[in-house]
Design a protein around this motif. Sequence first.
Motif, PDB file in Angstrom:
ATOM      1  N   LEU A 139      33.911   6.113 -37.433  1.00 57.09           N
ATOM      2  CA  LEU A 139      32.847   5.352 -37.034  1.00 57.09           C
ATOM      3  C   LEU A 139      33.310   4.262 -36.119  1.00 57.09           C
ATOM      4  O   LEU A 139      32.701   3.657 -35.352  1.00 57.09           O
ATOM      5  N   GLU A 140      34.635   3.735 -36.056  1.00 60.52           N
ATOM      6  CA  GLU A 140      35.220   2.875 -35.209  1.00 60.52           C
ATOM      7  C   GLU A 140      35.373   3.791 -33.699  1.00 60.52           C
ATOM      8  O   GLU A 140      34.870   3.110 -32.672  1.00 60.52           O
ATOM      9  N   ARG A 141      35.821   4.961 -33.692  1.00 59.57           N
ATOM     10  CA  ARG A 141      35.687   5.675 -32.365  1.00 59.57           C
ATOM     11  C   ARG A 141      34.270   5.787 -31.923  1.00 59.57           C
ATOM     12  O   ARG A 141      34.179   5.513 -30.712  1.00 59.57           O
ATOM     13  N   ALA A 142      33.380   6.081 -32.689  1.00 57.63           N
ATOM     14  CA  ALA A 142      31.862   6.548 -32.281  1.00 57.63           C
ATOM     15  C   ALA A 142      31.038   5.258 -31.990  1.00 57.63           C
ATOM     16  O   ALA A 142      30.520   5.275 -31.133  1.00 57.63           O
ATOM     17  N   PHE A 143      31.334   4.225 -32.821  1.00 61.49           N
ATOM     18  CA  PHE A 143      30.344   3.038 -32.942  1.00 61.49           C
ATOM     19  C   PHE A 143      31.127   1.921 -32.611  1.00 61.49           C
ATOM     20  O   PHE A 143      30.265   0.790 -32.712  1.00 61.49           O
ATOM     21  N   ASP A 144      32.438   1.710 -32.483  1.00 55.58           N
ATOM     22  CA  ASP A 144      33.161   0.407 -31.957  1.00 55.58           C
ATOM     23  C   ASP A 144      32.980  -0.276 -33.366  1.00 55.58           C
ATOM     24  O   ASP A 144      33.030  -1.666 -33.265  1.00 55.58           O
ATOM     25  N   TRP A 145      33.101   0.174 -34.407  1.00 54.03           N
ATOM     26  CA  TRP A 145      33.231  -0.519 -35.763  1.00 54.03           C
ATOM     27  C   TRP A 145      34.829  -0.888 -35.727  1.00 54.03           C
ATOM     28  O   TRP A 145      35.602  -0.074 -36.361  1.00 54.03           O
ATOM     29  N   PRO A 146      35.256  -2.229 -35.802  1.00 56.23           N
ATOM     30  CA  PRO A 146      36.713  -2.658 -35.599  1.00 56.23           C
ATOM     31  C   PRO A 146      37.575  -2.178 -37.133  1.00 56.23           C
ATOM     32  O   PRO A 146      38.208  -3.493 -37.491  1.00 56.23           O
ATOM     33  N   PHE A 147      37.554  -1.232 -37.626  1.00 55.77           N
ATOM     34  CA  PHE A 147      38.556  -1.333 -39.075  1.00 55.77           C
ATOM     35  C   PHE A 147      39.840  -1.463 -38.787  1.00 55.77           C
ATOM     36  O   PHE A 147      40.541  -2.036 -39.451  1.00 55.77           O
ATOM     37  N   PHE A 148      40.229  -1.040 -37.673  1.00 58.55           N
ATOM     38  CA  PHE A 148      41.881  -0.716 -37.561  1.00 58.55           C
ATOM     39  C   PHE A 148      42.372  -1.286 -36.264  1.00 58.55           C
ATOM     40  O   PHE A 148      43.392  -1.366 -35.841  1.00 58.55           O
ATOM     41  N   ILE A 149      41.467  -2.334 -35.713  1.00 54.05           N
ATOM     42  CA  ILE A 149      41.589  -3.125 -34.395  1.00 54.05           C
ATOM     43  C   ILE A 149      42.114  -4.584 -34.783  1.00 54.05           C
ATOM     44  O   ILE A 149      41.420  -5.292 -35.287  1.00 54.05           O
ATOM     45  N   ALA A 150      43.650  -4.810 -34.708  1.00 55.61           N
ATOM     46  CA  ALA A 150      43.901  -6.021 -35.343  1.00 55.61           C
ATOM     47  C   ALA A 150      43.403  -7.365 -34.594  1.00 55.61           C
ATOM     48  O   ALA A 150      43.054  -8.183 -35.399  1.00 55.61           O
ATOM     49  N   GLU A 151      43.180  -7.151 -33.409  1.00 54.87           N
ATOM     50  CA  GLU A 151      42.571  -8.538 -32.632  1.00 54.87           C
ATOM     51  C   GLU A 151      40.901  -8.533 -33.085  1.00 54.87           C
ATOM     52  O   GLU A 151      40.597  -9.889 -32.386  1.00 54.87           O
ATOM     53  N   ARG A 152      40.510  -7.873 -33.659  1.00 52.81           N
ATOM     54  CA  ARG A 152      39.224  -7.989 -34.083  1.00 52.81           C
ATOM     55  C   ARG A 152      38.848  -8.209 -35.813  1.00 52.81           C
ATOM     56  O   ARG A 152      37.862  -7.755 -36.157  1.00 52.81           O
TER      57      ARG A 152
END
Length: 849
Positions: free
Chosen positions: A245-258
């Motif tokens: 989901l993060e890769r396809a739709f930019d849902w930031p589950f694993f992106i620390a700055e977000r």
Amino acid sequence: MTAERMDPEGAKRALPHPEARPAGELAELQRVWAGPKSWRIVSDVNNTVIGYFYIATAFLFFLAAGILGLLIRLQLASPGNDFLSQETYNQIFTMHGTVMMFLFAVPAVEAVGVLLLPAMLGARDMPFPRLGAFAFWAYFVGGIVFFCTLFFGVAPSGGWFMYPPLTGARFSPGIGADWWLLGIGFIEISAIAGAIEIIVGVLRTRAPGMTLAQMPIFAWTMLIFAGMIVFAFPAVILATILLELERAFDWPFFIAERGGDPLLWQHLFWFFGHPEVYIIFLPAAGMVSMIVPTMAGTPLVGYRLIVVALIAVGFFSFGLWVHHMFTTGIPARSLGFFSAASMAVAIPSGIQIFAWIATIAAGRLKITVAALFVIGFLLIFTLGGLTGVMVAMVPFDRQAHDSYFVVAHLHYVLFGGMVFPLFAAVYYWTPAFSTRPLSERLGKWAFGLIFAGFNIAFLPMHITGLIGMPRRVYTYPAGMGWGVLNLASTAGAFILAAGILVFLVDVARNLRLTESNRAGDVWGAGTLEWLPNHSFGIRSSPRVTSREPLWKQPGLAQEVEGGRWYLPRTATGARETIVTSPVEAEPQYLMRLSGPGWAHLAAAVFTAAFFLLLTVKAVMLAATCGALAIVSIIVWMWDSDPAPTEPVDIGGGIMLPTYASGTLSHSWWAMVILMLVAAALYLSYLFGYLYLWTVSPATWPRTAELPLPSSALGSVALLGTSGMLLSGAHWLLGRVGGAKVGLSILIGFGVLALLSGLALDGLSHWRAGLRPQASGYAAMVYANLALQLQIAAAVLVMAGFAIARILAGRLTTRRRVVFDNLSLFWAYAIGQSLFGLLLTHGFPRMVAS
């Protein structure tokens, strides 16, 4: 001769063994169980055929991953080698680990269980033959396509563990990571399907009288193995869903700055990954526990203690995942707890090792190839366990972490703890399925080369790691002192490969699979899988009164072959097996089994195509395949609930019903296990939701930014309405001759209320201005909705199936298994949805106040 019997009403009685049955009954039994021939064999569902397919495919992946391992060793044989480019090397080592762990290790032990368990338990087949066949073909198609990505340059290159942020869209913009996420996630689902079948098979289809205390150790290990899959695999499935989901739709589950955190992936992955080590090891240990008593000629020492140890290993394994994260900044108190737990698991493992040694000492060990592989396993796995205790100590782990010492430890535990027992099992059980056993002479050569090659390859890696060589590097400079050790490891790898080649020659020369005229019990074993076998399993199902019935019940083999026990003929003209009580194994009803077909195969192919096409963003084609998969499943399931008949005679004067519903039904048990899988998936989500709150509370909304409480109350009202309509459907079905149209309407509107409640919840968050791309919190809120809709979609399909059966007259007050299963899952969906509302509406208000 008499035997203690239990009739369906529970009254014990002593009955003489029935007389031998006419030869015509055997011919009729063989006709019913005859499988398709030539190329049509792919439509077969018999556990023996599916077991052969499973084992052959798993071993094919073992060979493929082994070749990749040889390429890795060639690259590392000398400093500064340019045999492979960096990107190619990264793809190869990623695929080597992924294939070994996901496409070989777990499927291989699951395959042995599918092949052996029915005969070992005195059953005719697994309880859900088409589900087992579906699981295999999904694994086969998905695995082959996934492996072939290596030949097109689109294989994943982020390691078999796929740590973000490296595998996120920013640093891995290609589709290699997507192949891993969707392909492996799908293959894990097929493993769960196999696990459900194993649990129900072990608990509900044992031979009459085979209590839990008399069950073979291998059956115990497979039961625990399948239970661990149910609770461990959903964590990695959730992780793959979130990262995709993060890769396809930019849902930031694993992106620390977000507001996300890459360590969330590690927690979810290793909550699956460390139990998986024991998921692989426990069935292998069960194989050893079957081989050692036979080769020593004496019963297994400490049976009950071993069962307790197996359960303890399974329990402890779920508390060890931080064992892999000691260098990630975990608080000191947590480090101490997980370090102690990592060392404590050695105790039940040690109990099993000492029990095997005591069994060998109590008897007289026959030095066969199977025994040699067991001895090799004991030596190598013990060394791997010792290094495991070393890396469980935090100070040492900080020094050895991500070095080749860990690579050596991993291979000593996994190859020594699983592959050596698997080779022992092949040499031990081949006579039960082949016209002749494998060669003892060639087998000893294979063992010698494999044992020597393995130690020459991996023992130096301990030293290489301790003197500083990091893992996952594709080359290294000269002058580091690593060259000679790496060259020795490469030489050992090729010696190991030569041993595998000798084994393949032995298999090609001597393995001749057959439905009859098998070599048989050449070892003098004591368990039921060594009874005279046919394509449908045993001739008749005996009453078991001991753990080694062939040793303790003289003449049992002849009695079974003569049809002097239960179910010596087909009682209903269909494939059948006896369903017994879960603890005491007393006969309860006769289960009619599915035969060969094409719908389950089509369902597997279309389901695999759905996931694989999503990888290449062919959304419309994927949706078409998904719809075809659902249609195939409906066609497959249409005849899975045959109409009840009058009770039938299964032999010994026992009359059994041919239908059961409610808690007595084997399908009810399967549905409960499926609900546990769903609950484990949602609990993994709950962990992730709360974890992101602890690491990034600043990104969470204030109370004024949350949806109005009235929107949540509206969803609660709709979910409550759905529950009331479900209760009304229960009441109406309970009436004799309940109205078809009324029942269908109640089910239809009930599911509509469930979907409406979830839609209203999603709409409320959207109207409040929350977007899933905004933060880790927002992504988690919408992930909750996605998980709820996933369950609701399954309920929708099941409800449509139930309505179709109602209208076709196939769902009645008595013939109600389909409705019972729907109502169970429907009630679970309502409960999980209500909890989701409490979590996403109540918890943010609580922490914001």
